[in-house]
Design an enzyme around this catalytic site. Sequence first.
Site, short mmCIF file in Angstrom:
data_model
loop_
_atom_site.label_atom_id
_atom_site.label_comp_id
_atom_site.label_asym_id
_atom_site.label_seq_id
_atom_site.Cartn_x
_atom_site.Cartn_y
_atom_site.Cartn_z
N GLY B 94 0.87 -1.17 0.00
CA GLY B 94 0.00 0.00 0.00
C GLY B 94 0.90 1.21 0.00
O GLY B 94 1.83 1.29 -0.79
N SER B 126 5.84 -5.41 -1.12
CA SER B 126 5.86 -4.00 -1.53
C SER B 126 6.20 -3.07 -0.36
O SER B 126 7.34 -3.08 0.11
CB SER B 126 4.52 -3.66 -2.18
N ALA B 127 5.27 -2.30 0.17
CA ALA B 127 5.57 -1.41 1.30
C ALA B 127 6.11 -2.20 2.49
O ALA B 127 7.03 -1.75 3.19
CB ALA B 127 4.32 -0.62 1.71
N HIS B 163 8.87 -3.33 -6.88
CA HIS B 163 8.25 -3.03 -8.20
C HIS B 163 9.31 -2.42 -9.13
O HIS B 163 8.99 -1.50 -9.89
CB HIS B 163 7.09 -2.04 -8.07
N GLU B 198 8.88 -7.25 -10.02
CA GLU B 198 7.62 -7.92 -9.65
C GLU B 198 7.70 -9.39 -10.02
O GLU B 198 7.94 -9.74 -11.19
CB GLU B 198 6.45 -7.27 -10.38
#
Lengths: 237, 237
Positions: B94, B126-127, B163, B198
């Site tokens: 997020g 991700s985050a 990413h 990714e």
Amino acid sequence: MKLNSNYKILAASTSTIHGSGYLEYILDEATDFLNVDEILFIPYARPSGVTYDEYTEAPRKAFAQKNVSVKGIHEFENPKDAILNSKAIFVGGGNTFLLLKTLYKLDLMETLKKVVSEGTPYMGSSAGTNLTGMTIGTTNDMPIVYPPSFEALGFLPFNINPHYLDPDLNSTHKGETRETRIKEFHKFNSQPVLGLREGSWLEIENGKIELKGNFTARLFRSGVEAVELEELYDFWD
Amino acid sequence: MKLNSNYKILAASTSTIHGSGYLEYILDEATDFLNVDEILFIPYARPSGVTYDEYTEAPRKAFAQKNVSVKGIHEFENPKDAILNSKAIFVGGGNTFLLLKTLYKLDLMETLKKVVSEGTPYMGSSAGTNLTGMTIGTTNDMPIVYPPSFEALGFLPFNINPHYLDPDLNSTHKGETRETRIKEFHKFNSQPVLGLREGSWLEIENGKIELKGNFTARLFRSGVEAVELEELYDFWD
């Protein structure tokens, strides 16, 4: 929504558009708008980590074609005095976090607000345009340094997202689109965000905001569908 | 470079790859790696501003296929105790700024460091993966809120760029490429940055870092050309 009628601000999405030199697409207009023979350049955003001297050469060469001289703020002994005595200010692009951190560190934010509110013309591109908004919370830049605040110069009663990009419907990439990011911003912030496409800019003068260049701008507001604007007159009056 | 040999960390570039469901590409591996029947999910990054409940449904449904139950940290009265008592932790993606700000506000950073250094498995996407690095200075996210620091959990002796995207040589867009941004980061920060594409992830166990998934990773170091790595063993030993 009444803007300070002393403001004379040109806020460009980018310094450079594809296939064209630095400031080339906007040089005539910027020269007319600023209407001075000498510009103070603020190179603190340092794109790609270039030196202040190297960076200042870019606007110097561009404006030399118009017989306008450019001095970098780092060439002055006292940067605060340089701002107070400037005829017009151009804040170049690069990294918005670095730009803001440097301006806070040198205690130049209030000085910039003061001279611009008293009528000194301000031109920004990219990171320099982010600063004209309320916060840098809608920059696209990487947070390479930690500024003491995200609060920007706040000339405009909204935030800017420069280099605005429409979602690429063919993308397989799972990183967020620009629109998704701005919608996330609105979960925690109430001010509108104006997505300004490369090749577009705002001119603020006599308390009015005009959208210039070849593109519409995309306005995002909290809790409302985004809209495309051909002009900003009506909206901000 | 010696890592804490208690660390058991899975750091994924993304939760979802193109054309596939949430965690689908990594579910078998993650289940085996975490090797628990209950996972504590930290939804604070709130992608697209979804509620904690809504967000927690995604990993809950995914891991249910493996008979692993998932509880959101917000379902507990005391989030610190929830972490201290957890069998494994998954920090979802997020907005990295929002995630970090929330963890600092709830005073959970030291608790996370403590349990992971004592062997509680940690999974991030991700985050959540940005947090495993030294700082969030190489996140791609928009700074929608202001955290009290950019310092992350620092399990790894470098930063992650999740990413990771190779430069698009056909692009006419003038915003910076990812590589340019990371090079700017290195003008002001000395730690290496690992660009994780990714579909790739890191597994850290027994003091070793393994690169998994279908792609090489791109390692950026200050003052040195970036290199593609097929594995991290040699480099980090």
